[in-house]
Design an enzyme around this catalytic site. Structure first.
Site, PDB file in Angstrom:
ATOM      1  CB  ALA A  44       8.803  -0.686   1.413  1.00 57.45           C
ATOM      2  CB  SER A  45       7.255   3.908   2.012  1.00 58.20           C
ATOM      3  OG  SER A  45       7.672   3.854   3.358  1.00 58.20           O
ATOM      4  CB  VAL A  46       5.068   1.560  -2.871  1.00 59.12           C
ATOM      5  CG1 VAL A  46       3.961   1.468  -3.917  1.00 59.12           C
ATOM      6  CG2 VAL A  46       6.342   2.111  -3.515  1.00 59.12           C
ATOM      7  CE  LYS A  78       4.803   6.278   4.742  1.00 62.45           C
ATOM      8  NZ  LYS A  78       5.602   5.055   4.827  1.00 62.45           N
TER       9      LYS A  78
END
Length: 636
Positions: A362-364, A366
């Site tokens: 998921a947004s990790v 980024k």
């Protein structure tokens, strides 16, 4: 409602009494349990068979009443197994049934099967109550809208155990039974209403595309509308059939039995020449139990054994309570792992998690984009103050967007607020349909950028920060534009330093053999085929995202160990070298958390975000695991 005749009333009560007996309070889960079925029988035959089967140690696991309320028919499945005492009723009018229900409820019994047939004002009911331990259960049989059932449960999460849509097409009624969801079991049920009828074929395909999901019940109305219920528990091999006549059902049962499959659910609807059945078959008559497994080592604490016992206990409590099947926890010091544990709370047909298995981040994801921008800046290929759209050759419709620079995008202060204009990362289908091709092909990252630059900003760049998935997507396009190298290739060559970090592809067909199953009960329309009405699982496009185009924001996969190593030399939040902070990732089918804390770096990966509540996850990441790290000193 109108009462039944005295004869039918006495029949229902006498049948109830004749079926009462006490059995040991412990069921056994047996693949080869003897199964007996009957269908298209009247109430008297149902009562006679019930009495005989009870005497032989059978228990009823599926019950369906259907046809005319004056001469209801029954279909039932009985399994020879031990279990608690239970009571049965059939051919009962509403008053008789409700009285029976309350009587046995007051004695600690729980409704486990319910069915009804006939018009709303003259329906007859059938049911089973068992002396089992269910803290909270709810049943309502006068619902005019099935979605109203949630208003009767007092915010208690429930699993639907019984359902029947009865009445007439002009005046539907819904009878729904729910048990408190202990262990966070994942199920779905797809209701039809007078204004909306579920497309069974497409729903069935979407639900069973989710790995390990299966039909548990195929409830059937008198006019043959199927209300399907699905579960992610394991019963071995399974099959199903719908729209069967009595003769076809008999033949199907014989055919499947030869394959080692037994009926676990039969539902009937209609009467005479319109009598039809649905059926579910399986190798097992009850779901497989889950098993606890741990892999990996803890090597870098002063007391490794005690540390191992403590963290394993923390993870087990969380996973068993929340129904999480697969997880990892890792700790690193100066880029070297000192603890890597993998956890499995799952059936024996799922993979046992290893420390090097990869999870959707998921947004990790980024933080890899931030590291890429840091690399470009440090190699004098980009400045934080560089205007991005001018660099890419775009002329935004909103002139303020010309001022958006790299730092704005990194800080989520570029002028995009998803609470106001939506989140383009989950709008690929809508964007594709807005193109001249009208959805003939899937939208690309470039299509998304061109869609966004044609829209007004939500605020002036730099005024404030609003979390944005689009900003890292745009920056990943910048990386490719500047270097002339695809973003993923750039990561592998310049950023990852040999770590096993890869793209999580969208299509479910790409993940049929994955060891880690990114679990979600949700489905949605397919963004890869925008003109299709097909539904797909949430992690595989059902959330609206095409992951191949979202690599910079939430589509990467890695192990917890790789994450802990990576943040030993890269900022977990922000841009640059290591810094004490954290980053969170949440997406359909995934939850991840990474933190640089003092001298250590640690990471947590889960294969789902559908645990009981965010409070449960917050307790784990903000208290239980940090407290563990504080309580157990690092060696040396």
């Amino acid at each position: 409602m109108h009462s039944l005749s005295l004869r039918r009333l006495l029949t229902s009560v006498l049948s109830l009494c004749s079926c009462s007996s006490a059995l040991p309070n412990q069921r056994r889960s047996n693949v080869t349990s003897h199964v007996e079925t009957y269908y298209s029988v009247d109430g008297a035959t149902h009562a006679e068979k019930s009495k005989a089967l009870k005497a032989d140690g059978y228990r009823i696991v599926s019950l369906s009443s259907y046809g005319s309320p004056d001469s209801a028919n029954y279909a039932a499945i009985w399994v020879q197994e031990e279990g608690p005492s239970f009571e049965i009723i059939h051919d009962a009018d509403e008053a008789t049934y409700n009285s029976w229900l309350q009587t046995w409820k007051s004695r600690g019994y729980v409704s486990t099967q319910v069915s009804a047939t006939g018009p709303a004002e003259n329906a007859v009911f059938a049911g089973v109550m068992e002396n089992i331990n269910v803290a909270n259960w709810f049943q309502s049989c006068e619902l005019e809208n099935p979605w109203a059932f949630s208003n009767t449960t007092g915010n208690v999460d429930v699993v639907v155990k019984g359902f029947r849509m009865f009445g007439t097409p002009e005046e539907r009624r819904y009878c729904i039974l729910g048990h408190e969801n202990v262990g966070n079991e994942q199920t779905t049920i797809q209701y039809s209403t007078p204004s909306f009828t579920v497309n069974f074929a497409s729903t069935f395909e979407a639900e069973t595309t989710k790995r390990f999901w299966r039909p548990s019940r195929l409830f059937l109305s008198e006019d043959h509308i199927i209300t399907p219920s699905f579960a992610d528990t394991s019963v071995g091999k399974w099959s199903h059939a719908v729209d069967l006549t009595k003769a076809e059902l008999k033949e199907k049962i014989e055919t499947e039995r030869a394959k080692g499959l037994y009926p676990i659910d039969i539902q009937g609807g209609g009467s005479g020449s319109s009598e039809r059945f649905t059926v579910v078959f399986a190798e097992r008559t009850s779901p497989k139990p889950r098993q606890w497994n741990v892999r990996g080592e803890i090597t870098g604490f002063e007391d490794n054994k005690a540390a191992e016992e403590e963290v394993d206990s923390i993870m087990r409590r969380f996973m068993e309570k929340n129904g999480v099947r697969q997880a990892q926890f890792a700790v690193a010091l100066e880029g070297k792992t000192i603890a890597e544990r993998s956890y499995t709370w799952a059936e024996d047909d799922r993979a046992i998690v290893e420390p090097d298995d990869i999870f959707l981040l998921a947004s990790v994801s980024k933080m890899f984009l931030h590291a890429s921008i840091d690399w470009l800046v440090s190699h004098d290929m980009l400045n934080f103050s560089t205007p991005v759209y001018d660099l890419l050759g775009y002329k935004p419709a909103d002139s303020r967007a010309n001022d958006i620079n790299v730092q704005h995008l990194l800080d989520h202060s570029a002028g995009y607020d998803r609470s106001m204009s939506g989140d383009p990362s989950f709008m690929f289908r809508e964007i594709a349909q807005s193109l001249p091709t009208k959805g003939a092909k899937a939208a690309t990252l470039r299509d998304v950028i061109e869609y966004v630059v044609a829209k007004p900003l939500d605020f002036t760049p730099g005024d404030y920060s609003a979390y944005s998935n689009y900003c890292p997507m745009l920056l990943s396009y910048v990386v490719t534009n500047i270097t002339g190298v695809p973003y993923l290739d750039f990561l592998e060559k310049n950023i990852l330093d040999g770590l096993n970090v890869r793209l999580y592809e969208t299509a479910a067909s790409k993940h049929t053999e994955d060891r880690i199953v990114q679990e979600s009960k949700n489905t949605g329309q397919d963004p890869v085929h925008p003109q299709s009405a097909k539904l797909v699982p949430g992690p595989h496009g059902g959330d609206g995202a095409v992951k191949e185009e979202c690599a910079g924001t939430f589509a990467m996969a890695a192990s917890a160990s790789s994450l802990a190593k990576f943040i030993g030399s890269h900022a977990v939040w922000g841009t640059g070298g290591r810094v004490s902070s954290n980053r969170d990732g949440s997406l359909s089918g995934a939850r991840a958390y990474v933190e640089s804390r003092g001298t250590i770096d640690w990471a947590l990966t889960l294969n789902t975000r559908e645990y009981i509540s965010e409070t449960e996850f917050d307790e784990l990441r903000w208290y239980s695991l940090p407290d563990f790290l504080s309580a157990f000193p690092i060696a040396g």
